[in-house]
Design an enzyme around this catalytic site. Structure first.
Site, PDB file in Angstrom:
ATOM      1  N   ALA A   4      22.052 -22.484 -32.734  1.00 18.68           N
ATOM      2  CA  ALA A   4      23.262 -22.592 -33.554  1.00 18.68           C
ATOM      3  C   ALA A   4      24.430 -22.796 -32.596  1.00 18.68           C
ATOM      4  O   ALA A   4      24.865 -21.860 -31.935  1.00 18.68           O
ATOM      5  CB  ALA A   4      23.465 -21.342 -34.399  1.00 18.68           C
ATOM      6  N   TYR A  64      17.072 -12.179 -21.531  1.00 23.42           N
ATOM      7  CA  TYR A  64      17.486 -12.371 -22.924  1.00 23.42           C
ATOM      8  C   TYR A  64      16.281 -12.354 -23.861  1.00 23.42           C
ATOM      9  O   TYR A  64      16.320 -11.728 -24.930  1.00 23.42           O
ATOM     10  CB  TYR A  64      18.231 -13.697 -23.032  1.00 23.42           C
ATOM     11  CG  TYR A  64      18.847 -13.975 -24.377  1.00 23.42           C
ATOM     12  CD1 TYR A  64      19.973 -13.294 -24.816  1.00 23.42           C
ATOM     13  CD2 TYR A  64      18.301 -14.952 -25.220  1.00 23.42           C
ATOM     14  CE1 TYR A  64      20.546 -13.567 -26.046  1.00 23.42           C
ATOM     15  CE2 TYR A  64      18.868 -15.234 -26.451  1.00 23.42           C
ATOM     16  CZ  TYR A  64      19.993 -14.544 -26.860  1.00 23.42           C
ATOM     17  OH  TYR A  64      20.559 -14.817 -28.083  1.00 23.42           O
ATOM     18  N   ASN A  89      25.161  -8.059 -34.561  1.00 22.41           N
ATOM     19  CA  ASN A  89      25.259  -9.410 -34.032  1.00 22.41           C
ATOM     20  C   ASN A  89      25.545  -9.441 -32.532  1.00 22.41           C
ATOM     21  O   ASN A  89      25.313 -10.456 -31.877  1.00 22.41           O
ATOM     22  CB  ASN A  89      26.363 -10.174 -34.775  1.00 22.41           C
ATOM     23  CG  ASN A  89      26.601 -11.552 -34.216  1.00 22.41           C
ATOM     24  OD1 ASN A  89      25.745 -12.434 -34.320  1.00 22.41           O
ATOM     25  ND2 ASN A  89      27.749 -11.743 -33.577  1.00 22.41           N
TER      26      ASN A  89
END
Length: 268
Positions: free
Chosen positions: A209, A176, A110
């Protein structure tokens, strides 16, 4: 707001656990915060897993482990500081899981790092820092886990956290997006290799999210713009992404490997 609009913008009820990961030992990186990693740790515990949390923020990690231990039992949760840019810390985290529980069944990668900068203005340091955590960290952890799973001969599962930006363009996100596209490619290649010893490797690709840390580092205008693109007129709750990670870690996805599953309500 109409009832239809309210239903689109409201999160669904939180789902109870169903022992999908009972008896399994899982390591989750960057799992002490309020985002997807923390939500995944909680969902795994609710599904019966033994969880070892890694996080670079030691104080936050101690607090999160203590809270989970109080709720789920000290035997079910442990933590070890881990900076995924440091190979020796990655090895120590996975060793701790095996020493504590005798097995390593699941790894959830993660850990990731973002930032916003147009490419023409981006420094080498900005580029390398994001890739070292987000892509190279996933590589280091996956390599370490596969070596242990191959030697143990019991199979296993790796779930990587990618992003829809691995597919889609967004200004200021070249580093990213490149890192997350790399995570997707790493997932596919690792899956082909690891299938030979019964290990599955998949990824999730969330769109949006929102959690307190993301809200803190992302401007409200950009968050509003991104939310407006979502078909449900809201961002995902971190636990909604965690539910898909649970699925990929469980036997319900036993024939899936090398896949990246979008957790997204964005319009086509």
């Amino acid at each position: 707001m109409s009832s239809v609009e309210e239903s689109r913008s409201s999160a669904p009820p939180y789902l109870p656990g169903h022992a999908l990961l009972a008896g399994r030992t899982a390591v989750i990186t960057a799992a002490a915060g309020t985002g997807i990693g923390g939500a995944t740790a909680r969902r795994f515990l609710e599904e019966g897993a033994r969880v070892v949390l890694g996080d670079a923020h030691e104080a936050r990690l101690r607090s999160r482990v203590a809270a989970y231990a109080a709720q789920f039992g000290e035997e079910k949760v442990a933590g070890l500081p881990c900076d995924v840019t440091q190979e020796e810390q990655v090895a120590a985290l996975l060793d701790h899981a095996e020493e504590r529980h005798g097995t390593l069944d699941i790894l959830v990668n993660n850990a990731g790092l973002g930032g916003t900068s147009d490419l023409a203005d981006m420094s080498d340091e900005q580029w390398h820092t994001v890739l070292d955590v987000t892509l190279h960290g996933t590589f280091r952890c996956t390599r370490a886990a596969l070596r242990r799973m191959r030697a143990a001969g019991r199979g296993g599962v790796v779930v990587n956290n990618a992003s829809v930006l691995g597919w889609r363009a967004q200004r200021g996100q070249a580093h990213y997006a490149a890192a997350k596209a790399g995570v997707m490619a790493l997932t596919r290649c690792a899956a082909v290799e690891a299938a030979a010893y019964g290990v599955r490797v998949n990824a999730v690709a969330p769109s949006l999210a929102v959690h307190p840390h993301l809200a803190k580092v992302t401007g409200p205008e950009l968050l509003a713009e991104l939310t407006a693109r979502e078909a449900f007129a809201r961002s995902a709750e971190p636990w909604e992404v965690a539910n898909v990670i649970v699925f990929l870690a469980s036997g319900y996805s036993s024939y899936m490997t090398g896949e990246t599953v979008a957790v997204s309500s964005q319009r086509a």
